[in-house]
Scaffold this active site. Sequence first.
Site, PDB file in Angstrom:
ATOM      1  N   GLY A 129      -0.579  -6.779   1.680  1.00  0.00           N
ATOM      2  CA  GLY A 129      -0.579  -7.961   2.398  1.00  0.00           C
ATOM      3  C   GLY A 129      -0.868  -9.225   1.559  1.00  0.00           C
ATOM      4  N   GLY A 149       0.595  -1.274   0.039  1.00  0.00           N
ATOM      5  CA  GLY A 149       0.013   0.023  -0.222  1.00  0.00           C
ATOM      6  C   GLY A 149       0.957   1.155  -0.132  1.00  0.00           C
TER       7      GLY A 149
HETATM    8  P1  ADP Z   1       3.931  -1.209   2.307  1.00  0.00           P
HETATM    9  O1  ADP Z   1       2.666  -0.581   2.661  1.00  0.00           O
HETATM   10  O2  ADP Z   1       4.469  -0.598   1.041  1.00  0.00           O
HETATM   11  O3  ADP Z   1       4.228  -2.763   2.512  1.00  0.00           O
HETATM   12  P2  ADP Z   1       5.352  -0.514   4.951  1.00  0.00           P
HETATM   13  O4  ADP Z   1       3.976  -0.351   5.444  1.00  0.00           O
HETATM   14  O5  ADP Z   1       5.978  -1.855   5.415  1.00  0.00           O
HETATM   15  O6  ADP Z   1       5.460  -0.557   3.246  1.00  0.00           O
HETATM   16  O7  ADP Z   1       6.240   0.663   5.088  1.00  0.00           O
HETATM   17  C1  ADP Z   1       6.005   1.929   5.047  1.00  0.00           C
HETATM   18  C2  ADP Z   1       6.363   3.028   5.639  1.00  0.00           C
HETATM   19  O8  ADP Z   1       7.976   2.693   6.165  1.00  0.00           O
HETATM   20  C3  ADP Z   1       6.514   4.169   5.419  1.00  0.00           C
HETATM   21  O9  ADP Z   1       5.420   5.140   6.167  1.00  0.00           O
HETATM   22  C4  ADP Z   1       7.828   4.898   5.424  1.00  0.00           C
HETATM   23  O10 ADP Z   1       7.663   6.169   6.338  1.00  0.00           O
HETATM   24  C5  ADP Z   1       8.435   3.811   6.660  1.00  0.00           C
HETATM   25  N1  ADP Z   1       9.850   3.962   6.675  1.00  0.00           N
HETATM   26  C6  ADP Z   1      10.676   3.621   5.619  1.00  0.00           C
HETATM   27  N2  ADP Z   1      11.872   3.797   5.946  1.00  0.00           N
HETATM   28  C7  ADP Z   1      11.952   4.278   7.235  1.00  0.00           C
HETATM   29  C8  ADP Z   1      13.156   4.429   8.107  1.00  0.00           C
HETATM   30  N3  ADP Z   1      14.178   4.496   7.922  1.00  0.00           N
HETATM   31  N4  ADP Z   1      12.524   4.628   9.572  1.00  0.00           N
HETATM   32  C9  ADP Z   1      11.215   4.955   9.714  1.00  0.00           C
HETATM   33  N5  ADP Z   1      10.277   4.491   9.056  1.00  0.00           N
HETATM   34  C10 ADP Z   1      10.878   4.127   7.675  1.00  0.00           C
HETATM   35 MG    MG Z   2       2.051  -0.201   4.705  1.00  0.00          MG
END
Ligand code: ADP
Ligand code: MG
Length: 400
Positions: free
Chosen positions: A382, A358
């Site tokens: 997910g 997402g």
């Molecule tokens: P997705 O929804 O694509 O699977 P996630 O939910 O795993 O992705 O992660 C997204 C979040 O991770 C974003 O809100 C981003 O700000 C955060 N993020 C990325 N790198 C860092 C970091 N170095 N420290 C803290 N948060 C991080």
């Molecule tokens: Mg996410």
Amino acid sequence: MRTLKDLPELSGTRVIVRCDLNVPLDGKTITDDGRVRASVPTLMYLIERGAKVIVISHLGRPEGAPDPQYSLEPVAKRLGELLGKPVGFVEETVGAKASRAVSELGSGEVLVLENLRFNPGETAKDDAGREEFAKDLSELGDVFVSDGFGVVHRKQASVYDLPKLLPSAAGLLIEAELKVLERLTDSPEKPYVVVLGGSKVSDKLGVIDHLLPRVNKILVGGGMVFTFLTALGNKVGSSLLEKDQIETCLGYLAKAKELGVEIVLPTDIVVASKFGADAEVQITSASTMEETPFGDKGLGLDIGPDSAKLFADNIRSAKTVFWNGPMGVFEMDKFANGTREVAKALTEVHGLSVVGGGDSAAAVRQLGFEDNQFGHISTGGGASLEYLEGKTMPGLEVLK
Ligand code: ADP
Ligand code: MG
């Protein structure tokens, strides 16, 4: 799996379609309508065949009771714009009003029912609670189409119980998503590179485990990288760290070596004085993160420019790329560079590039990329991860 072609005559038939219209909202404004657009092909298919189309979906996480901030009304309006025809909306999911609205529906017309999760039965833990709600839903239609790919990994009333009560099939979005994910799992073209980021290692362990024997390289960035860096003996200041996952990370590094898979970690990091858009920042080597003016208070919020280039080179030379999880806190421009460079490299892949997740999908759109620059942007974060982990998904099993 049964698909739309397996359904009986659709003309004049009441067809309930489970979509995933769970879009990000700012008040009543949709900030990313990707999931609404992704729902259009199946709905058009049904409209063109004269079905009476009843759309159901969840939005956000209301707690089993009506909550106006999660109403699907603005989404119904957007859907009407995209379909180029009026779309009805009723402020009830099941009940007298919903039944009346359905009975007034003509062939080729579309009605959106209110948020499924305004009803406790949708996400009930006990089977009976879900089954009762699914039964009420089933009375509104003659046929069921499952097209909410983002929820197929959930054992919920509209995903798992409802398809057992009506002739049912998967819609075009689910078919399209699975076709791409199958290409990632059945004989993907090599080199196959996986890019992982985002906030938590623990969210992504399943995929690492399952993908290690199948890929050539895994590039790790985002918040999860600091657990890997710590495992290798680096000090990471106040960056995100999951201490209980250090051993697991070491295990993956060892397993990767054994399998000849390269785990690529960033060589430099953007360290911030605090978590905020007005933070001071300094770029340092990944091994000297505490040697900034911020000392052990420093936070790694993005991969550094050298790492972004290293990751981009690795991505561009791959034939298959799957990316999940932003490389940094892309929501703030200061920490968006790594994510931007990785996204750009994905658009330059000569082969299959897939974005899942997402926040990752939101990131590429926020950074100004177009959907058609990628091979595929999955609507289900997910769900796509669980598919790649090799898990069986309740919402797909019932359609077999
Ligand atoms: P997705 O929804 O694509 O699977 P996630 O939910 O795993 O992705 O992660 C997204 C979040 O991770 C974003 O809100 C981003 O700000 C955060 N993020 C990325 N790198 C860092 C970091 N170095 N420290 C803290 N948060 C991080
Ligand atoms: Mg996410």
